[in-house]
Design an enzyme around this catalytic site. Structure first.
Site, short mmCIF file in Angstrom:
data_model
loop_
_atom_site.label_atom_id
_atom_site.label_comp_id
_atom_site.label_asym_id
_atom_site.label_seq_id
_atom_site.Cartn_x
_atom_site.Cartn_y
_atom_site.Cartn_z
N ASN A 1 0.87 -1.18 0.00
CA ASN A 1 0.00 0.00 0.00
C ASN A 1 0.90 1.23 0.00
OD1 ASN A 1 -1.77 2.06 0.48
ND2 ASN A 1 -2.37 1.40 2.53
N TRP A 2 1.02 1.84 -1.17
CA TRP A 2 1.94 2.99 -1.28
C TRP A 2 1.40 4.24 -0.61
CZ3 TRP A 2 4.43 3.42 -6.83
CH2 TRP A 2 5.07 2.21 -7.14
N LYS A 3 0.12 4.24 -0.26
CA LYS A 3 -0.53 5.44 0.28
C LYS A 3 -0.28 6.61 -0.69
CE LYS A 3 -0.15 3.32 4.75
NZ LYS A 3 -0.06 3.44 6.19
N HIS B 1 -9.38 1.15 5.21
CA HIS B 1 -8.09 1.45 5.85
C HIS B 1 -8.32 2.44 7.00
CE1 HIS B 1 -4.01 2.66 6.60
NE2 HIS B 1 -3.64 1.57 5.97
N GLU C 1 -6.73 4.91 7.93
CA GLU C 1 -6.55 6.32 7.57
C GLU C 1 -7.81 6.88 6.93
OE1 GLU C 1 -2.96 5.56 5.42
OE2 GLU C 1 -2.00 5.06 7.32
N GLU D 1 -5.04 -4.80 10.69
CA GLU D 1 -4.04 -3.76 10.85
C GLU D 1 -4.29 -3.02 12.17
OE1 GLU D 1 -2.26 -2.59 6.74
OE2 GLU D 1 -3.89 -1.25 7.22
N GLY E 1 2.75 2.53 10.78
CA GLY E 1 3.69 3.64 10.63
C GLY E 1 4.41 4.02 11.91
N SER F 1 3.74 -1.84 10.41
CA SER F 1 5.19 -1.90 10.65
C SER F 1 5.78 -3.27 10.33
CB SER F 1 5.53 -1.48 12.08
OG SER F 1 5.16 -0.12 12.29
N GLY G 1 3.00 -1.00 4.25
CA GLY G 1 3.02 0.42 3.94
C GLY G 1 4.42 0.88 3.60
N GLY G 2 5.08 1.53 4.56
CA GLY G 2 6.40 2.14 4.34
C GLY G 2 7.41 1.22 3.65
P1 13P Z 1 3.19 0.57 7.63
O1 13P Z 1 3.70 -0.73 7.04
O2 13P Z 1 3.90 1.77 7.11
O3 13P Z 1 3.13 0.50 9.13
O4 13P Z 1 1.68 0.73 7.13
C1 13P Z 1 0.82 -0.35 7.17
C2 13P Z 1 -0.40 -0.01 6.42
O5 13P Z 1 -1.13 0.89 6.79
C3 13P Z 1 -0.69 -0.79 5.21
O6 13P Z 1 -1.98 -0.54 4.75
#
Ligand code: 13P
Length: 252
Positions: free
Chosen positions: A9-11, A97, A99, A169, A175, A215, A236-237
């Site tokens: 997930n590149w956000k 998600h 967010e 999640e 994050g 994470s 994510g990251g």
């Molecule tokens: P991180 O891997 O950056 O913690 O993010 C996870 C995420 O929100 C994937 O959708």
């Protein structure tokens, strides 16, 4: 046997040229590794989906979107429909998600509509659920996740439900660099699978892919993925760096 998946997930990250480089680098790297049957999904920002699809047609990964509006067309300025994704041949779409729940006030009921809209077009929803820290600290995490899953997905008939992927999640792990322990992840994944078994049947539960997100990185992925009910990750990251993403993708 359920599918193993690692989805990135590149956000809201990467410029156009950076995205182009990352997609092609990942595609090239995937050619060189043994994924042990796992499916790799890249979920870039919507504006890069077409570019990602062009590469995906020749490569060993699938493409997912990060969001949709649950109508095929209409006066919904700024939104993207599942019909548009279908025409690009996008395979997956993240919904729910944390967010989007937090910044765009998406409710469990609204997510129900998103799941329906995607499944109508045979796009697989990756449905995210998870508790915030105070909910875990007050021991409400099972209750919260149960409500999210029940209210957004359990209206589905069993045949439709079979096309859903779930991502647990925990919001406190997203994050933050604080990953759920393998025991915490396994416990919640087994709980979710139990809910599916009770609502539908054991076979459907055993066939449902449940990903862990929060994470997850090149160092901890193997331990997390080794848990019996953890079928991969939503990353994510660490999905923004080719080497680390490939390391995660090969952690089964
Ligand atoms: P991180 O891997 O950056 O913690 O993010 C996870 C995420 O929100 C994937 O959708």
């Amino acid at each position: 046997m359920r599918k193993k998946i690692v989805a990135g997930n590149w956000k809201m990250n990467k410029t156009f040229s950076e995205a182009e480089i990352l997609i092609t680098d990942i595609a090239d790297a995937l050619d060189e590794v043994d994924l042990k049957g796992a499916e790799i999904v890249l979920c870039p920002p919507a504006i890069y989906l077409e570019m990602a699809m062009d590469v995906a047609f020749e490569s060993n990964f699938k493409v997912g979107a990060q969001n949709i509006y649950p109508e095929d067309s209409g006066a919904f300025t700024g939104e993207i429909s599942p019909l548009m994704l279908k025409q690009l041949e996008v395979s997956y779409c993240i919904i729910g998600h944390s967010e989007r729940r937090k910044y765009f006030q998406e409710s469990n009921e609204f997510l129900q509509r998103k799941a329906d809209a995607l499944l109508r077009h045979k796009i697989t929803p990756i449905f995210c659920c998870g508790e915030v820290l105070p909910e875990r600290e007050s021991n409400k995490h099972f209750e919260v996740v149960k409500q999210q899953v029940e209210e957004s997905l359990f209206h589905l008939p069993v045949e439709a439900f079979k096309n859903v992927v779930i991502a647990y999640e925990p919001v406190w792990a997203i994050g933050t660099g604080v990953t759920a322990t393998k025991e915490q992840a396994q416990e919640m994944h087994a709980f979710i699978r139990g809910l599916i078994s009770k609502k539908y049947d054991e076979k459907t539960a055993a066939g449902t892919t449940i990903l862990y997100g929060g994470s997850c990185n090149g160092k901890n992925a193997r331990e997390l993925f080794s848990q019996p009910d953890v079928d991969g990750g939503l990353i994510g990251g660490a999905s923004l760096k080719t080497d680390e993403f490939i390391q995660i993708a090969t952690s089964f």
